[in-house]
Design a protein around this motif. Sequence first.
Motif, mmCIF file in Angstrom:
data_model
loop_
_atom_site.group_PDB
_atom_site.id
_atom_site.type_symbol
_atom_site.label_atom_id
_atom_site.label_comp_id
_atom_site.label_asym_id
_atom_site.label_seq_id
_atom_site.Cartn_x
_atom_site.Cartn_y
_atom_site.Cartn_z
ATOM 1 N N ALA A 149 0.856 -1.191 0.000
ATOM 2 C CA ALA A 149 0.000 0.000 0.000
ATOM 3 C C ALA A 149 0.890 1.240 0.000
ATOM 4 C CB ALA A 149 -0.923 0.003 1.219
ATOM 5 N N THR A 150 0.688 2.118 -0.991
ATOM 6 C CA THR A 150 1.534 3.303 -1.155
ATOM 7 C C THR A 150 0.682 4.556 -1.160
ATOM 8 O OG1 THR A 150 3.124 2.008 -2.447
ATOM 9 C CG2 THR A 150 3.239 4.413 -2.640
ATOM 10 N N GLY A 151 1.016 5.493 -0.294
ATOM 11 C CA GLY A 151 0.291 6.755 -0.240
ATOM 12 C C GLY A 151 0.904 7.794 -1.175
ATOM 13 N N ASP A 152 0.065 8.735 -1.608
ATOM 14 C CA ASP A 152 0.557 9.849 -2.415
ATOM 15 C C ASP A 152 1.252 10.852 -1.495
ATOM 16 O OD1 ASP A 152 0.852 11.101 -4.921
ATOM 17 O OD2 ASP A 152 -0.830 12.436 -4.509
ATOM 18 N N ASN A 153 1.733 11.968 -2.028
ATOM 19 C CA ASN A 153 2.377 12.986 -1.206
ATOM 20 C C ASN A 153 1.513 13.336 0.000
ATOM 21 O OD1 ASN A 153 4.799 13.367 -2.495
ATOM 22 N ND2 ASN A 153 3.987 14.885 -3.932
ATOM 23 N N TYR A 154 2.151 13.358 1.179
ATOM 24 C CA TYR A 154 1.525 13.760 2.436
ATOM 25 C C TYR A 154 0.469 12.765 2.929
ATOM 26 C CZ TYR A 154 3.594 18.012 0.548
ATOM 27 O OH TYR A 154 4.456 18.906 -0.031
ATOM 28 N N ALA A 155 0.417 11.568 2.336
ATOM 29 C CA ALA A 155 -0.569 10.563 2.745
ATOM 30 C C ALA A 155 0.139 9.273 3.161
ATOM 31 C CB ALA A 155 -1.555 10.282 1.622
ATOM 32 N N ALA A 156 -0.422 8.589 4.156
ATOM 33 C CA ALA A 156 0.161 7.357 4.661
ATOM 34 C C ALA A 156 -0.033 6.201 3.681
ATOM 35 C CB ALA A 156 -0.475 6.998 6.010
ATOM 36 N N GLY A 157 0.829 5.200 3.799
ATOM 37 C CA GLY A 157 0.595 3.974 3.038
ATOM 38 C C GLY A 157 -0.700 3.329 3.493
ATOM 39 N N ILE A 158 -0.816 3.126 4.812
ATOM 40 C CA ILE A 158 -2.047 2.634 5.429
ATOM 41 C C ILE A 158 -2.386 3.593 6.565
ATOM 42 C CG2 ILE A 158 -3.166 0.740 6.677
ATOM 43 C CD1 ILE A 158 -1.195 -1.181 5.372
ATOM 44 N N GLY A 159 -3.507 4.290 6.444
ATOM 45 C CA GLY A 159 -3.896 5.249 7.479
ATOM 46 C C GLY A 159 -4.496 6.505 6.896
ATOM 47 N N GLY A 160 -4.032 7.666 7.371
ATOM 48 C CA GLY A 160 -4.653 8.927 7.003
ATOM 49 C C GLY A 160 -4.128 9.520 5.708
ATOM 50 N N GLY A 161 -5.005 10.287 5.039
ATOM 51 C CA GLY A 161 -4.571 11.097 3.916
ATOM 52 C C GLY A 161 -3.902 12.358 4.428
ATOM 53 N N ASN A 162 -3.632 13.315 3.552
ATOM 54 C CA ASN A 162 -3.038 14.583 3.971
ATOM 55 C C ASN A 162 -3.914 15.217 5.047
ATOM 56 O OD1 ASN A 162 -1.483 16.909 4.049
ATOM 57 N ND2 ASN A 162 -2.600 17.873 2.355
ATOM 58 N N ASN A 163 -3.288 15.589 6.178
ATOM 59 C CA ASN A 163 -4.004 16.168 7.321
ATOM 60 C C ASN A 163 -4.961 15.178 7.973
ATOM 61 O OD1 ASN A 163 -3.069 18.990 7.419
ATOM 62 N ND2 ASN A 163 -3.975 19.096 5.376
#
Length: 442
Positions: free
Chosen positions: A162-176
């Motif tokens: 699982a890979t998050g975009d900029n400022y987002a977790a792999g698994i968890g929250g998005g930006n902010n």
Amino acid sequence: MKKLILLFAAIMMANTTMWAETKNVSYRYPVYNTKDDPASGIKEWKTSECTAIILTTSSDQVTLSEPWYVITGTDDVKCYKGIVIQGNVNLILADGAKLTVTGDVNNAGIQVSGEGYSLTIYGQDNQSGQLITTGTSYAAGIGGGTKGNGSNITINGGAITATGDNYAAGIGGGNNGDGSNIIINGGKVTANGGNCAAGIGGGANGNGSNIIINGGKVTANGGTIRAAGIGGGEFGNSSNIFIAKDCIIKADNNNPPTTVITNTGGDLASSLVGKRYVNIEIDLNVLKDKAIDEINKAIDGVTDADILAIATTAITDINNATTEDDINSIKTFALTKINAIAAILSARQGIKNTEINNWTDAAIKEIKIGSQDATPSIDDIKNQILYIINLFQNGKTEGIADANAALPSDAQNAAGHTVTITKGEKTLKLVNPDKVTFGKQE
């Protein structure tokens, strides 16, 4: 006309909602030491069955709300605009299957953020089902979209990246967004955070809390610029993180860490208290102990000298290994040899025919001394011998002109070197083991 309309509607539903017919399917799940308390540790694993909707490729965003879905063992399923969870959803990654998900604008690859919604992912016995999911536009791989929290995510098995975009977790929250109520019980999980975001936990400015890792192999990479591998993103906090002794954890961040912890197989939760950016490094001794334990379980009660010799050599090699890949490679190859020889010995039990036993002895010798690049492979040798033993036991020899006709195509040999084994009034021709080494003329 009505039938045509219904058929068209069914086709459209399959294209837009990503599901097809239902199927009875098995899944593997943990039983905790204390009921409904994941942090109490896993008591045992069990296998059960359910009726699940089969997911298929979709070019549209997909909403899942029913209880059970499955990616089947022959499917390579793609979802191009993300999956949104709206309900308490269970997803089974069948052995051999693969699901690739890319999030839509501002959405996580698999979005799990609504109040009261949850996602639980299961594997099967071999844990080979794959999930690869990527967030877009500041969204998580699994969890929250842009400015969204990611919560109530449980992983029981499968191979998941699982890979998050900029400022987002792999698994968890998005930006902010915060990441919370995340449980990993098993499988192989890799979580990559975007810049300033945790691998598992909060996005940038987001907290990571109530994260329980009970088992499996977990690699959590915090994004560049101040983010934890497991915990909070940049300017976020970490709290209530539990890591049990029976899992392999590696958590990295690209910020100079306040602490480096070596994972020696114990509970790391107390080591994380009050520490914002922590690197957790795998202790190779933990991997060695686990690998040796698997080999010892495989030879429990075994008296065969060939099997015990393979195990002894493998244990010595594991203790001398210097990398994780070497440890896993040695263990896997040894277990393959052990299981192959055990299967041959079991199959020939009670057979008193000298030629059959000579043949199987030669096969066991070939397996024992074989290297990892041996040709033919260990499984080829095992399957060839089991096939021959089955023919002998059942007397299925009528109409066989020579040994080649009795063997699978990949095990056929040049004609001319055969022996005849008699069983009652029936005969079985085999390539002479003194002249041929399992598929190759000497």
